[in-house]
Enzyme design. Structure first.
Site, mmCIF file in Angstrom:
data_model
loop_
_atom_site.group_PDB
_atom_site.id
_atom_site.type_symbol
_atom_site.label_atom_id
_atom_site.label_comp_id
_atom_site.label_asym_id
_atom_site.label_seq_id
_atom_site.Cartn_x
_atom_site.Cartn_y
_atom_site.Cartn_z
ATOM 1 C CB SER A 112 -0.925 0.017 1.225
ATOM 2 O OG SER A 112 -0.174 0.078 2.412
ATOM 3 C CB CYS A 113 2.618 2.996 2.012
ATOM 4 S SG CYS A 113 3.581 4.488 2.330
ATOM 5 N N GLY A 114 4.849 3.026 -0.590
ATOM 6 C CA GLY A 114 6.252 2.926 -0.900
ATOM 7 C C GLY A 114 7.148 3.619 0.097
ATOM 8 C CB CYS A 116 5.651 1.278 4.775
ATOM 9 S SG CYS A 116 3.938 1.663 4.392
#
Length: 268
Positions: A112-114, A116
């Site tokens: 979901s998130c690059g 994190c």
């Protein structure tokens, strides 16, 4: 690539129609597995992603992480199949080997998130070394290009579960495309493929996802003039595009698009 690490697996599922007459069907399911990135012998990140085109991914990932400045800064990329996923071992040019300490990650990332797992908020702000060019694509070509998305998503056609990033010239001709269960992974694969080719300079990139901060940041690294997405932008994405002069279009549909930033007055 061994059979157990193919980008899809065929599984038997239960089909539940509205009339209640269930039956069994076989369906291709997108593979999601951990891919560990090791840089010069040190663990840097673990991404949950589709295990294909790992050399392209590693190149794009290191570029967008600012660990390298060009594909030639990477001396070797060696993917290894592991019991539970993949390990990609990367060797950098000697003069770049101190950068990893500035971008260290402490936990596993996800689809979901690059961003994190970064060790501090100050690491989010990274330098952008070049100003995006003025895009040359016409409005008509942008709408026409939307109609080519499915043709460039063979993995999604089989699974319905992956994102794509597509690089096009001003006439809408597709230079390259990449797919992954993670939207930022797909864009990293595309950035890496463009960098490894070294000859292609697309006019714009189209992504089949929402546009968040890191998607804008990766487009800036790719050096395109325009990023267009089929879903909505975040506030930080728009701020980042406006701060660095990237033309940004979101919510691209067959009947309308939303221009979030147009620094050149191209679409006014």
């Amino acid at each position: 690539m061994t059979a157990e690490h193919e980008p899809t697996r065929t599984l038997t599922l239960i089909r539940l129609p509205s009339d209640g007459a269930t039956d069994s069907i076989e369906r291709d399911i997108a593979v999601e597995c951990p891919v560990a990135i090791e840089v010069d012998g040190f663990g840097y990140a673990v991404m949950m992603m589709t295990p294909e085109r790992l050399e392209d991914f590693a190149t794009g990932f290191l570029l967008t992480e600012r660990l390298v400045d060009a594909a030639d800064d990477i001396l070797a990329i060696e993917p290894f199949a592991a019991e539970s996923g993949w390990i990609v071992r990367v060797t950098l040019a000697e003069h770049l080997r101190g950068r990893m300490q500035d971008r260290v990650r402490h936990r596993t990332s996800d689809t979901s998130c690059g961003l994190c797992g970064l060790s501090g908020l100050e690491q989010i702000a990274r330098p952008v070394t070049r100003r995006p060019p003025r895009p040359s694509v016409s409005v008509e070509t942008l709408f026409a290009t939307l109609g080519t998305i499915r043709a460039n998503q063979p993995l999604n056609a089989r699974t319905g579960a992956v994102h794509a990033a597509i690089a096009c010239d001003a006439e809408g001709i597709v230079f390259a495309a990449a797919e992954d269960v993670g939207r930022h992974n797909a864009l990293d694969k595309l950035v890496g493929a463009l960098a490894r080719d070294g000859e292609i300079q697309p006019d714009f990139i189209l992504v089949t996802s929402r546009i968040s901060y890191e998607m804008v940041d990766k487009a800036l690294v790719a050096g395109v003039g325009l990023l267009i997405g089929i879903s909505a932008p975040t506030s930080l994405a728009i701020d980042h595009a406006r701060a660095h002069g990237l033309t940004l279009i979101a919510l691209a549909r067959s009947d309308a698009m939303l221009v979030a930033h147009d620094p050149h007055g191209r679409f006014a």
